[in-house]
Motif scaffolding. Sequence first.
Motif, PDB file in Angstrom:
ATOM      1  N   PRO A 267       0.813  -1.221   0.000  1.00 62.47           N
ATOM      2  CA  PRO A 267       0.000   0.000   0.000  1.00 62.47           C
ATOM      3  C   PRO A 267       0.846   1.271   0.000  1.00 62.47           C
ATOM      4  CG  PRO A 267      -0.968  -1.606   1.476  1.00 62.47           C
ATOM      5  CD  PRO A 267       0.351  -2.176   1.027  1.00 62.47           C
ATOM      6  N   GLU A 268       1.918   1.281   0.802  1.00 60.60           N
ATOM      7  CA  GLU A 268       2.757   2.471   0.889  1.00 60.60           C
ATOM      8  C   GLU A 268       3.538   2.703  -0.401  1.00 60.60           C
ATOM      9  OE1 GLU A 268       1.728   0.800   4.760  1.00 60.60           O
ATOM     10  OE2 GLU A 268       2.778  -0.076   3.048  1.00 60.60           O
ATOM     11  N   ASN A 273       4.751   5.702  -5.311  1.00 56.42           N
ATOM     12  CA  ASN A 273       5.035   5.705  -6.744  1.00 56.42           C
ATOM     13  C   ASN A 273       4.047   6.591  -7.508  1.00 56.42           C
ATOM     14  OD1 ASN A 273       7.202   3.989  -6.400  1.00 56.42           O
ATOM     15  ND2 ASN A 273       6.123   2.148  -7.041  1.00 56.42           N
ATOM     16  N   LEU A 274       2.773   6.547  -7.133  1.00 58.40           N
ATOM     17  CA  LEU A 274       1.791   7.414  -7.777  1.00 58.40           C
ATOM     18  C   LEU A 274       2.134   8.879  -7.536  1.00 58.40           C
ATOM     19  CD1 LEU A 274      -0.974   7.661  -9.292  1.00 58.40           C
ATOM     20  CD2 LEU A 274      -1.996   7.889  -7.014  1.00 58.40           C
ATOM     21  N   ASN A 275       2.537   9.195  -6.334  1.00 61.14           N
ATOM     22  CA  ASN A 275       2.903  10.572  -6.005  1.00 61.14           C
ATOM     23  C   ASN A 275       4.085  11.032  -6.850  1.00 61.14           C
ATOM     24  OD1 ASN A 275       2.508  12.879  -4.026  1.00 61.14           O
ATOM     25  ND2 ASN A 275       4.680  12.441  -3.712  1.00 61.14           N
ATOM     26  N   SER A 326      -5.458  10.016  -2.891  1.00 64.49           N
ATOM     27  CA  SER A 326      -5.970  11.244  -3.479  1.00 64.49           C
ATOM     28  C   SER A 326      -4.896  12.334  -3.445  1.00 64.49           C
ATOM     29  CB  SER A 326      -7.217  11.709  -2.723  1.00 64.49           C
ATOM     30  OG  SER A 326      -7.651  12.975  -3.174  1.00 64.49           O
ATOM     31  N   LEU A 327      -4.191  12.429  -2.336  1.00 66.65           N
ATOM     32  CA  LEU A 327      -3.087  13.393  -2.243  1.00 66.65           C
ATOM     33  C   LEU A 327      -1.981  13.054  -3.240  1.00 66.65           C
ATOM     34  CD1 LEU A 327      -2.948  13.769   1.641  1.00 66.65           C
ATOM     35  CD2 LEU A 327      -3.618  15.544  -0.003  1.00 66.65           C
ATOM     36  N   GLN A 332       0.846  15.562  -3.751  1.00 69.31           N
ATOM     37  CA  GLN A 332       0.978  16.241  -2.456  1.00 69.31           C
ATOM     38  C   GLN A 332       1.173  15.270  -1.294  1.00 69.31           C
ATOM     39  OE1 GLN A 332      -2.483  18.745  -2.040  1.00 69.31           O
ATOM     40  NE2 GLN A 332      -2.096  19.841  -3.953  1.00 69.31           N
ATOM     41  N   TYR A 333       1.451  14.021  -1.591  1.00 71.52           N
ATOM     42  CA  TYR A 333       1.648  13.003  -0.539  1.00 71.52           C
ATOM     43  C   TYR A 333       3.059  13.104   0.036  1.00 71.52           C
ATOM     44  CZ  TYR A 333       2.871   8.288   1.171  1.00 71.52           C
ATOM     45  OH  TYR A 333       3.334   7.219   1.889  1.00 71.52           O
ATOM     46  N   ARG A 334       3.181  12.857   1.354  1.00 73.62           N
ATOM     47  CA  ARG A 334       4.488  12.737   2.015  1.00 73.62           C
ATOM     48  C   ARG A 334       4.478  11.475   2.861  1.00 73.62           C
ATOM     49  NH1 ARG A 334       2.791  17.537   3.947  1.00 73.62           N
ATOM     50  NH2 ARG A 334       2.971  16.696   6.073  1.00 73.62           N
TER      51      ARG A 334
END
Length: 338
Positions: A267-268, A273-275, A326-327, A332-334
């Motif tokens: 999941p992480e 990778n998407l971010n 979604s982020l 915008q994910y961290r």
Amino acid sequence: MTTQEELQNTINDMVDNTRGILAADESNPTIAKRFDSIGVESTENNRRDYREILLTTEGLGDYISGIILFEETLAQKDDQGTLLPELAVQQRIVPGIKVDKGTGALPGAPGDKITYGLDGLADRLSGYKSQGARFAKWREVYPISHHNPSVLGLSANAEMLARYAAVCQEVGVVPIVEPEVLMDGEHDINRCAQVTEQVLHAVFEALVRHGVALELMLLKPNMVLPGKACLTQASSKEVATKTLRVLRRCVPAAVPSINFLSGGMSPEQATENLNALNQLATSPPWQLSISYGRALQQPALQAWQGDNRNRAATQAALLKRARLNSLAHQGQYRTDME
């Protein structure tokens, strides 16, 4: 309303710059394996209870625009008698349906696979549509080896995806086209990039040949990743760089959204990778989003443990992963958000 208007309305309801697709279309044998991992028997009631918990997660529609369902789920109801697909609609989530019938060996191409299910597809789609499904999904798989996929494997699988997509659009159902290059094996990331490019070229050539309207379909590909057994794994930046290069070479700008599958990613890892993809892409012509199954559901399944008293924890786990993805869709994910 014309068929084209129907298709366009579904695309409009599913494609935006914040939301993605939840894949909850596990066949009964597949969900049995998922339930085995938490020691739960895969009965019809247990499957219904679990999926009902997912669909009633408050706020899920803020992050998820569509959900792929298994045939059984279309006809199931919650304890109040509401059909499960209607629970999705209440949250502005479009219900969809997995329509392929699984894979088998491709004759004449040792090591390659082919997916079954074209016979009677138009009639089945009309029935699913009457039950509320507005889009469909069909998956072809491509194992990587020294000789796979073969030329026959590439062409035969592309032909199946194109024929499926054309039938979908004819009856007013948006097709999700899923060509999955498998992560199994020792191949490195460059070999995956080479095969993914071959696959996508073949798929889009077939889609155009069959008259599929690219504006009225969604693509669900793999990211470009090294095999699970490869000694050298890749950073999220490398995955994003090589994935974007392949997509820019192969995917027409007419396609409105690319919704990646999670395959064997954690999941992480899938979120990271998407971010990276969305941070690296500069004004891409398509949305870069998700159609994750395990990478969204695994934490929820672990929280549930087959006990409906864990409902709140299950829904919190699902909502967290949906929000983080979604982020990531917005770049915008961290990792400290985990």
